[in-house]
Enzyme design. Structure first.
Site, mmCIF file in Angstrom:
data_model
loop_
_atom_site.group_PDB
_atom_site.id
_atom_site.type_symbol
_atom_site.label_atom_id
_atom_site.label_comp_id
_atom_site.label_asym_id
_atom_site.label_seq_id
_atom_site.Cartn_x
_atom_site.Cartn_y
_atom_site.Cartn_z
ATOM 1 N N HIS A 24 6.166 0.598 -3.431
ATOM 2 C CA HIS A 24 6.622 2.039 -2.801
ATOM 3 C C HIS A 24 6.915 3.158 -3.580
ATOM 4 C CE1 HIS A 24 5.948 -0.851 0.778
ATOM 5 N NE2 HIS A 24 5.820 0.379 1.183
ATOM 6 N N HIS A 30 -1.792 -0.395 -0.713
ATOM 7 C CA HIS A 30 -1.570 -1.826 -0.361
ATOM 8 C C HIS A 30 -2.108 -2.370 1.063
ATOM 9 C CE1 HIS A 30 1.985 0.539 0.563
ATOM 10 N NE2 HIS A 30 2.412 -0.729 1.449
ATOM 11 N N CYS A 64 4.765 -2.878 12.994
ATOM 12 C CA CYS A 64 4.041 -2.713 11.906
ATOM 13 C C CYS A 64 4.756 -3.239 11.040
ATOM 14 C CB CYS A 64 3.686 -1.041 11.598
ATOM 15 S SG CYS A 64 5.228 -0.231 11.452
ATOM 16 N N GLU A 84 9.372 -8.884 15.765
ATOM 17 C CA GLU A 84 9.733 -7.586 16.267
ATOM 18 C C GLU A 84 9.891 -7.278 17.741
ATOM 19 O OE1 GLU A 84 8.221 -4.120 14.271
ATOM 20 O OE2 GLU A 84 7.813 -5.339 12.500
ATOM 21 N N GLU A 111 -1.223 3.164 2.004
ATOM 22 C CA GLU A 111 -1.671 2.006 2.896
ATOM 23 C C GLU A 111 -3.175 1.994 3.243
ATOM 24 O OE1 GLU A 111 2.521 0.244 4.729
ATOM 25 O OE2 GLU A 111 1.156 1.454 6.047
#
Length: 169
Positions: A24, A30, A64, A84, A111
């Site tokens: 990042h 990625h 996500c 999550e 991404e």
């Protein structure tokens, strides 16, 4: 140990791995995924926890994340959805897209995002490490807010949510 992300080319062919922070910081492309759960004309969304490394406090899809090295996308999706939200339900990949966003803290999200959608009607549990709030929102209200208040949403959500709503019509 820091999470390792799977680096890919524009055709989703693996081309290496690297630590999450480095990926990042340098803005390397990625693999990622986004899960959208819908119930009729409603979508389950989450407000990202304020302490997230980027997009804290913004609204996004149900779940996500990134798959682990040597983990299939389907396995990663099931694992993270449960972690999550406390939800286990069938989902399927419906499309993918590439996006790039630079954040105020200079981190870069670049991404290839695989979008999964599932129909779900039931309870959920907000994981405070991931989200400060979760709620069902009707498509009509969401569409209006995406137009009038785009700044309250994560950048990938603005791209993917309209497509998911269109498919669910």
């Amino acid at each position: 140990m820091e999470d390792q992300l799977v680096l890919v080319d524009l055709f989703d062919r693996e081309c290496g791995t690297a630590g999450k922070l480095e990926v990042h910081q340098k803005g390397w492309l990625h693999r990622a995924f986004s899960v959208f759960l819908v119930n009729g004309k409603h979508m389950l969304i989450q407000k990202r926890a304020e302490h997230k490394y980027h997009s804290g406090g913004l609204w996004a899809n149900t779940c996500c994340s990134h798959p682990r090295v040597d983990e299939t996308l389907d396995s990663a999706v099931s694992r993270r959805l449960k972690e999550e939200t406390g939800i286990s339900c069938p989902v399927k990949e419906v499309f993918s897209f590439v996006y790039r966003a630079v954040f105020e803290n200079h981190l870069i999200e670049y991404e290839l995002d695989h979008v999964y959608v599932g129909n779900y009607k039931g309870d959920f549990q907000t994981n405070p490490e991931e989200a400060s709030e979760m709620k069902w929102i009707c498509f009509e209200q969401l569409a209006e807010e995406l137009i009038t208040k785009p700044e309250i949403f994560a950048p990938w959500f603005i791209i993917a949510a309209p497509q998911v709503m269109k498919m669910a019509q």
